[in-house]
Write a protein that holds these residues in place. Structure first.
Motif, short mmCIF file in Angstrom:
data_model
loop_
_atom_site.label_atom_id
_atom_site.label_comp_id
_atom_site.label_asym_id
_atom_site.label_seq_id
_atom_site.Cartn_x
_atom_site.Cartn_y
_atom_site.Cartn_z
N ILE A 304 -33.18 -31.63 -51.65
CA ILE A 304 -34.02 -32.42 -52.56
C ILE A 304 -33.41 -33.79 -52.79
O ILE A 304 -34.09 -34.73 -53.19
N ASN A 305 -32.12 -33.95 -52.49
CA ASN A 305 -31.49 -35.26 -52.67
C ASN A 305 -31.62 -36.15 -51.46
O ASN A 305 -31.04 -37.22 -51.39
N VAL A 698 -22.53 -47.82 -55.57
CA VAL A 698 -23.84 -47.72 -56.20
C VAL A 698 -23.81 -46.71 -57.33
O VAL A 698 -24.56 -46.81 -58.29
N LYS A 699 -22.90 -45.73 -57.23
CA LYS A 699 -22.86 -44.70 -58.25
C LYS A 699 -22.32 -45.23 -59.59
O LYS A 699 -22.53 -44.61 -60.62
N SER A 700 -21.61 -46.36 -59.57
CA SER A 700 -21.21 -46.94 -60.86
C SER A 700 -22.44 -47.52 -61.55
O SER A 700 -22.55 -47.47 -62.77
N ASP A 701 -23.35 -48.08 -60.76
CA ASP A 701 -24.61 -48.57 -61.35
C ASP A 701 -25.43 -47.40 -61.88
O ASP A 701 -26.07 -47.50 -62.93
N CYS A 774 -17.76 -37.38 -62.00
CA CYS A 774 -17.48 -37.68 -60.60
C CYS A 774 -18.65 -38.41 -59.95
O CYS A 774 -19.79 -37.94 -60.04
N PRO A 775 -18.37 -39.53 -59.29
CA PRO A 775 -19.46 -40.29 -58.65
C PRO A 775 -20.26 -39.42 -57.68
O PRO A 775 -21.47 -39.59 -57.57
N GLU A 776 -19.59 -38.48 -56.99
CA GLU A 776 -20.31 -37.68 -56.00
C GLU A 776 -21.36 -36.80 -56.67
O GLU A 776 -22.34 -36.40 -56.04
N ASP A 777 -21.13 -36.45 -57.93
CA ASP A 777 -22.09 -35.58 -58.61
C ASP A 777 -23.34 -36.32 -59.04
O ASP A 777 -24.37 -35.72 -59.24
N SER A 780 -28.42 -40.38 -56.43
CA SER A 780 -28.68 -41.76 -56.04
C SER A 780 -29.92 -42.23 -56.77
O SER A 780 -30.66 -41.43 -57.34
N MET A 781 -30.18 -43.54 -56.76
CA MET A 781 -31.35 -44.03 -57.48
C MET A 781 -32.63 -43.49 -56.87
O MET A 781 -33.61 -43.27 -57.57
N SER A 782 -32.64 -43.26 -55.55
CA SER A 782 -33.87 -42.72 -54.97
C SER A 782 -34.13 -41.32 -55.49
O SER A 782 -35.27 -40.95 -55.77
#
Ligand code: NAG
Ligand code: NAG
Ligand code: NAG
Ligand code: NAG
Length: 835
Positions: A304-305, A698-701, A774-777, A780-782
């Motif tokens: 789904i991601n 992008v994950k900081s955003d 965690c950024p990996e968790d 994404s914006m999409s």
């Protein structure tokens, strides 16, 4: 404690009064002799949690006998007796016969429903237990297992703690759910949710007889397809599987929790938890499109991601590439190379999956993985194997024969499956590797090593880039010096001709427009310098950002960046009109937004009234789209690095527009996951990895976006958030409320009478996913956009970064000066640290 006792006492007292009035017996027992429940009378369970009697659903005149939560006004019904045979008036009577059979009769004494018992009864009694179970038992038999009959054996549309969902293998009795026809019609609808004992047992949600959803087999911890069934302090899940019975059950570990699993009239299987404070049912674990049975066909996984969601397994290619491209995945995938059988085949491990449909599978719960593998190798039609139980490193053997259908990729489960391919498939480099790396990157197992490798590659790349840049700059300087010696400084005209495309403003024009950059015209100050309001001679209003003078970038690169950024056009981005370069001075010129920034509307009591919930939701969605455009849809990949309420401007119609994007680029930063020695950002919005290590991506955003959404919902700033009861940050507060099913308590006062429960809960849930440590968790914006656009299931968020805000000051602020500065004026801070 005292309150609880008082409450119990009160309930008990009213209960005793009640019973003596209606039934005139001393206990919660209906005996057979002359006892009955007529329409209009109700019986309450001993603990006061449940009540039974005749009822009509809202908007219906039909009368049913049922059981419901006593103190819950919304969707309280948990069981209905005469689902198929409603009464049409209020003349119904429930009685117990001397043989222990419950009967419901109508006005003409005609029996319209009866229970069924196989044993003979001796002085049977009827009792509504506090678990919601209606039981008939012999008066002298105390053992709960010896009930003559119990409503828990005939589930309706809901599973309560203590009920079973499954099958008695000896008697063939099937405990399964049937949906209501609609929310006001309890008669059996099209959907069922029941166990299928073929192969390794699984639950299937069917519409009529067509499979819609599959739970996957129980893997010792959860159903393979329900990653949200994690061990947790509130609810315990379990599965009993022996030669007599196979059934799923759950227990609430905290008695104050009211929870049920419901098969809804529209075919969703959902757990609901009652949020007493907000007076609503909170749904856990919605279903999403990847839950649709066999969406991706054979030998493919659904993620789904990912976009598109379906991906062929390693060594497989789409069967019908044309259809596949058009997102018709039903044809599935086929082997690129045929199996060799026996010695020429190998298995590759696919991690983090919902295992394929096990209806045609074979299993042995005492074998180990090695035995399992060799058994699979021996039979040419065996296509995959795995453990039956993943606990403690895994045990048992589960084999698949034939096509592997309905797999799905999860980020948070530890289940693996070993898929058979011809050995040469694993030796040769894989053309489809790109997509697989993407899919595999989500598996937790190899993540660590991968992160190390990627970091190494990035560092190497950055180093090479750095060296190249230095060389280039040296060369360039020499060149300029040569030019200067030879021809003298170039005239302004000349350079402008050269950059026809670059929208460029004269310094004099901007100075005139902004009243010589007067303090009165200053709108605010961001991480890269102050912003002034101005009016050009032609009457156009502009905002001018005067960049502070620490750019490490050469002039040509700067111009180049501005040119590209000026081309970014999206209705949720503030338009960059051009720039101004004069000696050391660099300025960016934007369209002017009359309606100030979001923070003014959000955090001021007055204007906040203007932002009702629909407007707020519109703003959230607009920001998400603008950010997605920056991250992905534009030709450049832009990381904002300072997304906050102050940087979201509103136009006349309160459409959000992100400002201040791309400025980091103008300072010569490369835009990928990177480490930087300039930390630009604002406390409260900065992700942990960025604030403490200068690592951004992008994950900081996404993190900042999550904070922003929580601020929009709550009307409170994350920075400086204080709560009388605890010292959590706004994020910590939101997470705690979420965990307790009280997310609605977050909402801002002005929104109280305009909010949409589903939208609010979803916004809070998504924002908590965005602010995970965690950024990996983080999604994404999409994915975020997809999540807002669908009503599918969302993963369970982990504890957010900066759970308690104080951490950030203690661990990350090297100088108290910064803290002071940002407390006073709430502007961005720029930390310059040598690393
Ligand atoms: C009662 O049980 C008998 C056999 O045990 C079965 O044939 C019958 O359908 C049952 N009736 C109901 C209403 O469940
Ligand atoms: C909900 O809270 C009220 C008081 O706020 C209490 O009287 C009631 O019993 C609670 N209901 C449940 C189902 O816990
Ligand atoms: C399962 O495997 C064990 C060990 O290999 C064996 O002893 C047992 O008979 C097997 N059971 C079945 C039902 O095949
Ligand atoms: C392979 O397994 C299938 C399914 O269990 C079985 O029908 C077939 O006989 C087996 N073949 C061999 C050679 O064991």
């Amino acid at each position: 404690m005292l309150m609880a006792n008082l409450l119990t006492l009160l309930i008990w007292c009213s209960y005793v009064v009640y019973i003596s009035r209606v039934l005139s017996t001393a206990a919660d027992i209906l005996t057979t002799a002359n006892r009955s429940i007529r329409d209009g009378e109700t019986v309450v369970s001993a603990g006061g949690n449940f009540e039974m009697g005749f009822f009509s659903p809202v908007d219906s005149k039909k009368r049913y006998f049922g059981i419901w939560y006593k103190r819950i006004p919304i969707d309280p019904f948990v069981w209905v007796a005469n689902r198929d045979t409603p009464l049409t008036d209020s003349s119904g009577v429930l009685k117990v016969t001397d043989h222990g059979i419950l009967v419901i009769s109508n006005r003409t004494n005609h029996i319209i429903w009866s229970s069924n018992i196989s044993r003979s009864a001796h002085d049977p009694v009827v009792q509504l237990l506090d678990s919601g179970n209606l039981v008939v038992r012999n008066r002298n038999e105390g053992n709960p297992e010896d009930n003559l009959w119990q409503s828990f054996d005939y589930p309706c549309h809901a599973i309560l703690p203590g009920m079973k969902l499954g099958r008695n293998i000896i008697t063939g009795h099937d405990w399964y759910l049937t949906s209501w026809k609609s929310s006001d019609d309890p008669s059996p609808g099209d959907y069922t949710y029941r166990f299928d004992p073929n192969g390794f047992p699984q639950e299937f949600l069917r519409s009529n007889s067509v499979v819609q959803f599959r739970s996957g087999p129980w893997n010792g911890v959860r159903f393979s397809g329900f990653p949200q069934q994690k061990p947790n302090p509130l609810i315990k899940y379990g599965f009993v599987f022996n030669k007599n019975e196979m059934y799923y059950f759950c227990e609430t570990l905290d008695n104050s929790i009211v929870s049920k699993v419901v098969l809804t009239p529209n075919g969703m299987i959902q757990r609901f938890i009652w949020a007493n404070l907000t007076g609503s049912w909170n749904a856990y674990g919605n279903m999403d499109s990847c839950d649709r049975y066999g969406l991706c066909g054979a030998y493919a996984t659904c993620d789904i991601n990912n976009l598109p969601v379906c991906v062929c397994l390693r060594g497989f290619v789409p069967k019908y590439p044309k259809h596949w491209k058009r997102t018709d995945w039903s044809g599935g995938c086929v082997r690129r190379r045929p199996l060799g059988c026996e010695n020429r085949d190998e298995f590759f491990k696919h991690s983090g999956v919902k295992v394929p449909d096990t209806r045609g599978s074979w299993f042995n719960e005492s074998m180990n993985l090695e035995e399992c593998r060799s058994l699979c190798l021996k039979n040419c039609s065996c296509t995959a194997y795995t453990n039956t139980d993943i606990r403690g490193g895994g045990r048992g053997c589960l084999l698949w024969f034939g096509d592997l259908i309905d797999m799905r990729q999860f980020t948070e489960t530890e289940q693996d499956v070993y898929i058979r391919v011809v050995a040469s498939e694993l030796e040769s480099p894989d053309p489809a590797k790109k997509t697989e790396i993407k899919a595999k990157a989500r598996s937790n197992v190899k993540k660590r090593t991968r992160v190390v490798v990627i970091t190494f590659l990035l560092i190497t790349a950055t180093l090479l880039l750095g060296i190249a840049l230095i060389l280039y700059k040296k060369r360039r300087k020499k060149q300029i010096r040569r030019e200067n010696l030879g021809h003298g400084p170039r005239s302004n005209n000349e350079s402008r001709k050269e950059d026809l495309e670059l929208p460029s403003f004269e310094l004099a024009a901007l100075a005139a427009a902004t009243n010589n950059f007067s303090v009165d015209n200053k709108l605010g100050e961001g991480g890269f310098g102050p912003v002034y309001k101005g009016m050009l001679k032609v009457g156009q209003q502009i905002a001018v950002k005067r960049l502070s003078r620490n750019s490490r970038q050469g002039l040509p690169e700067f111009k180049n960046e501005v040119k590209y950024i000026a081309r970014l056009q999206h209705r949720n981005l503030v338009k960059l009109l051009g720039c101004c370069i004069h000696k050391e001075e660099r300025m960016l010129v934007y369209e002017y937004m009359p309606n100030k920034s979001l923070d003014y509307f959000l955090f001021d009591e007055g204007p906040s009234v203007l932002l009702n919930w629909p407007k707020r939701f519109h703003i959230i969605n607009g920001i998400a789209r603008g950010l997605l455009y920056l991250h992905q849809d534009s030709r450049l990949r832009i990381i904002h690095r300072d997304l906050k309420a102050d940087n979201v401007l509103l136009d006349y119609e309160l459409n959000p527009k992100i400002s201040d994007f791309g400025i980091a680029r103008c300072f010569g930063e490369t835009e990928s996951t990177a480490s930087t020695n300039i930390v630009v950002g604002t406390y409260g919005y900065m992700s942990p990895e960025y604030a403490s290590e200068g690592l951004y991506s992008v994950k900081s955003d996404v993190y900042s976006f999550g904070v922003l959404v929580l601020e929009i919902v709550s009307g409170k700033r994350n920075r400086g958030f204080r709560h009388p009861d605890h010292c959590h940050s706004l994020l910590g507060h939101a997470w705690t409320l979420y965990m307790e099913g009280r997310s609605l308590e977050l909402i801002d006062v002005p929104v109280k009478d305009s909010y949409n429960t589903i939208e609010v809960l979803r916004s809070v849930h998504i924002s908590l996913l965005c602010v995970q440590h965690c950024p990996e968790d983080r999604p994404s914006m999409s994915s975020v956009i997809l999540m807002f656009g669908s009503d599918g299931a969302l993963p369970h968020p982990k504890q957010p970064g900066f759970f308690a805000e104080r951490n950030i000051y203690e661990t990350n602020t090297s100088s108290s000066k910064h803290e002071q500065r940002s407390t006073i004026n709430e502007f961005s801070i720029t930390l310059l640290e040598a690393r």
